[in-house]
Design an enzyme around this catalytic site. Structure first.
Site, PDB file in Angstrom:
ATOM      1  N   ASP A 108       0.846  -1.193   0.000  1.00  9.98           N
ATOM      2  CA  ASP A 108       0.000   0.000   0.000  1.00  9.98           C
ATOM      3  C   ASP A 108       0.878   1.239   0.000  1.00  9.98           C
ATOM      4  OD1 ASP A 108      -2.268   1.569   0.024  1.00  9.98           O
ATOM      5  OD2 ASP A 108      -2.921   1.008   2.034  1.00  9.98           O
ATOM      6  N   LYS A 109       0.237   2.351  -0.263  1.00  9.76           N
ATOM      7  CA  LYS A 109       0.899   3.655  -0.277  1.00  9.76           C
ATOM      8  C   LYS A 109       0.013   4.641   0.463  1.00  9.76           C
ATOM      9  CE  LYS A 109       0.374   7.785  -2.555  1.00  9.76           C
ATOM     10  NZ  LYS A 109      -0.930   8.488  -2.720  1.00  9.76           N
ATOM     11  N   HIS A 110       0.640   5.554   1.192  1.00 11.32           N
ATOM     12  CA  HIS A 110      -0.100   6.608   1.882  1.00 11.32           C
ATOM     13  C   HIS A 110       0.565   7.938   1.574  1.00 11.32           C
ATOM     14  CE1 HIS A 110      -2.487   8.512   5.095  1.00 11.32           C
ATOM     15  NE2 HIS A 110      -1.393   9.211   5.322  1.00 11.32           N
ATOM     16  N   SER A 111      -0.232   8.993   1.437  1.00 11.41           N
ATOM     17  CA  SER A 111       0.298  10.340   1.210  1.00 11.41           C
ATOM     18  C   SER A 111      -0.121  11.251   2.359  1.00 11.41           C
ATOM     19  CB  SER A 111      -0.230  10.908  -0.110  1.00 11.41           C
ATOM     20  OG  SER A 111       0.118  12.288  -0.232  1.00 11.41           O
ATOM     21  N   THR A 148      -8.813  11.286  -1.602  1.00 15.64           N
ATOM     22  CA  THR A 148      -8.953  10.248  -2.625  1.00 15.64           C
ATOM     23  C   THR A 148     -10.389   9.742  -2.711  1.00 15.64           C
ATOM     24  OG1 THR A 148      -6.650   9.569  -2.402  1.00 15.64           O
ATOM     25  CG2 THR A 148      -8.175   7.936  -3.298  1.00 15.64           C
ATOM     26  N   ARG A 196      -7.551  15.934  17.306  1.00 17.58           N
ATOM     27  CA  ARG A 196      -6.374  16.677  16.838  1.00 17.58           C
ATOM     28  C   ARG A 196      -6.784  17.837  15.948  1.00 17.58           C
ATOM     29  NH1 ARG A 196      -3.395  12.488  13.625  1.00 17.58           N
ATOM     30  NH2 ARG A 196      -2.110  14.267  12.986  1.00 17.58           N
ATOM     31  N   SER A 211      -0.929   7.614  13.722  1.00 15.87           N
ATOM     32  CA  SER A 211      -2.172   7.609  12.958  1.00 15.87           C
ATOM     33  C   SER A 211      -1.993   6.873  11.630  1.00 15.87           C
ATOM     34  CB  SER A 211      -2.646   9.048  12.703  1.00 15.87           C
ATOM     35  OG  SER A 211      -3.829   9.070  11.937  1.00 15.87           O
ATOM     36  N   LYS A 215      -3.276   2.532  10.976  1.00 18.24           N
ATOM     37  CA  LYS A 215      -4.247   2.158   9.937  1.00 18.24           C
ATOM     38  C   LYS A 215      -3.648   1.149   8.968  1.00 18.24           C
ATOM     39  CE  LYS A 215      -5.477   6.486   8.759  1.00 18.24           C
ATOM     40  NZ  LYS A 215      -5.277   7.444   9.841  1.00 18.24           N
ATOM     41  N   LYS A 216      -2.362   1.280   8.700  1.00 12.75           N
ATOM     42  CA  LYS A 216      -1.722   0.359   7.767  1.00 12.75           C
ATOM     43  C   LYS A 216      -1.374  -0.970   8.428  1.00 12.75           C
ATOM     44  CE  LYS A 216      -2.163   3.331   4.570  1.00 12.75           C
ATOM     45  NZ  LYS A 216      -3.247   3.130   3.594  1.00 12.75           N
TER      46      LYS A 216
END
Length: 479
Positions: A108-111, A148, A196, A211, A215-216
């Site tokens: 997976d990828k997160h930005s 997204t 937050r 955070s 999630k990942k």
């Protein structure tokens, strides 16, 4: 997404920090934990578990949650504390479970968020075309950054709500899915994230790290790449601060047994030429055609190459990047995108038309704004920069973004850049096309938009890639 397991997320509290805290009997231990962190002391793993448990079961009052978050923001956390917080958040809900045979393929990828960042829409199907399984859990836009999920929901019929069983079916048939976060997947993170947002603690490195990685962690990944943005439109304008976050993500990930790499990418200019939900879907489709803006393709190929190498599916990053590029050029990534659309609720005829049509045909199939206005260059010059942040702020005013969770957005509102950084412009040349609903641009909005175009007297030039560096876990070396 439907819940996993049986634990229900706590009901929203009346008032307070966006539903965080305050519906159970007070926890008598919390004031002491808050005091210790306020005074700069380390919290033990048990302390952190107790705090997270109190957040989820409602015994932490909203004022206590805010106080603890601010203490963490001001005093920080070391890697062990951050790892403990990440684990506690991840264990607050249920884990996603996949067939054992998939383990090496799960990536997976997160930005961290930017302007015009539609990488996920292209990268997930491209990786699926390369044999990966991509269970991407994404977010919505808040403030000037686009989400997204919001972009995909501009496609009529697309559903981001998928049960774990539906996700597994999508991974079996398509190889990827892009879904929203369930209330029972990392519920503690959802509560702390909301808190937050209203306590000025969004930019805390340990809170960001926990955070993202919590999630990942529940996805059961083989490898993760985090795209850490820096620059004028990023969470961290300063590159060194972004590098610190990248190193923290990689270090905490390694401590949790996760292969995490972090890419530092510049976010001063918008990524690609389009900003706005429907427009970004169109541009993502162009990239999936093997065309589109070079900077978007470059980032997709580099991030994908890093993931394929990190997960052990490619021998080098260069080999992985070549595979991703081939998936884009051959149309196989676009085919996966079409199958993902069908699998997540889009009418098969519409999915086919979107993925096989021309740009003009695609525009007819997606939500459109009611009018367009073009801005012209006020003087001659070479385009040095198109400032992403003030551009995004005007589009936000026009309805392309939201200021609070749940606020309605206008998917057709956005902007097309008609010029590239490094290009020579003549006075009077159109450089920006704004898509808007309602009244025409106001004088202050026009002024703000014109101010985003920075020109110089130097010769035309080729702009650098937004990809700056890749921070890797030890002892990996970049081949």
């Amino acid at each position: 997404m439907e819940a996993l397991g049986t634990r229900a997320a706590p009901p929203p509290a009346p008032g307070g920090l966006s539903g965080a805290g305050g519906w159970g009997p007070p926890d008598p231990q919390l004031p002491e934990l808050i005091r210790r962190k306020r005074d700069g002391e380390r919290l033990s793993e048990e302390d952190i578990r107790d705090f997270v448990r109190a957040v989820v079961d409602g015994s932490a009052q909203d004022t206590q949650i805010g106080a603890m978050l601010m203490a963490i923001r001001l005093r920080g956390m070391d890697l062990e504390e951050t790892s403990a917080l990440t684990q506690a958040l991840a264990k607050s809900g249920q884990q996603l479970e996949w067939p054992e045979a998939w383990h090496q393929q799960l990536v997976d990828k997160h930005s961290t968020g930017g302007v015009g960042d539609k990488v996920s829409l292209v990268l997930a199907p491209a990786l699926a075309a390369c044999g990966c399984k991509v269970p991407m859990i994404s977010g919505r836009g808040l403030g000037h950054t686009g989400g997204t999920l919001d972009k995909l929901e501009s496609i009529p019929g697309f559903s981001v709500i998928q049960s774990p069983e539906q996700m597994q079916m999508l991974l079996e048939v398509v190889g990827c899915c892009i879904v929203g976060q369930s209330e029972e997947l990392v519920p503690a993170d959802g509560l702390l994230y909301a808190a937050r947002d209203v306590t000025a603690t969004v930019d805390s490195l340990p809170l960001i790290t926990a955070s993202i990685l919590s999630k990942k962690a529940v996805e059961g990944l083989s490898a993760l790449v985090v795209d850490v943005k820096y620059g004028g439109a990023a969470v961290f304008p300063d590159q060194e601060k972004a590098r610190e976050l990248a190193r923290t993500l990689v270090g905490v990930g390694a401590g949790l047994g996760m292969k995490v790499a972090a890419a530092l990418t510049a976010m001063d200019n918008p990524l690609g030429r389009c900003v706005g939900h429907s427009l970004e879907v169109e541009e993502a489709l162009l990239c999936l055609d093997g065309a589109g803006p070079w900077d978007l393709r470059d980032l997709v190929v580099r991030l994908g190459g890093a993931l394929l190498w990190l997960s052990g599916q490619a021998e080098t990053q260069a080999q992985g990047a070549a595979w991703v590029a081939q998936a884009l050029d051959s149309g196989s990534a676009r085919d996966r995108f079409e199958r993902m659309l069908k699998g997540q609720g889009v009418d098969p005829g519409l999915a086919r038309a979107l993925c096989s049509g021309t740009s003009a045909q695609r525009r007819q199939l997606l939500p459109r704004a009611s009018k367009q206005e073009e801005l012209q260059a006020l003087e001659d010059g070479t385009v040095e920069r198109i400032q992403a942040l003030p551009l995004a702020r005007v589009l936000h005013e026009l309805g392309a973004g939201r200021s609070r969770a749940g606020q309605t957005i206008r998917p057709g509102v956005g902007a097309e850049l008609l010029v590239d950084v490094g290009q020579r412009l003549r006075r009077g040349t159109p450089w920006l096309r704004v898509h808007l609903d309602g009244p025409a641009l106001s004088a202050p909005q026009r002024h703000a938009l014109q101010g985003t175009l920075l020109l110089s007297d130097r010769a035309p030039f080729t702009p650098p890639s937004p990809f700056t560096e890749l921070v890797l876990p030890p002892p990996l070396e970049q081949p």
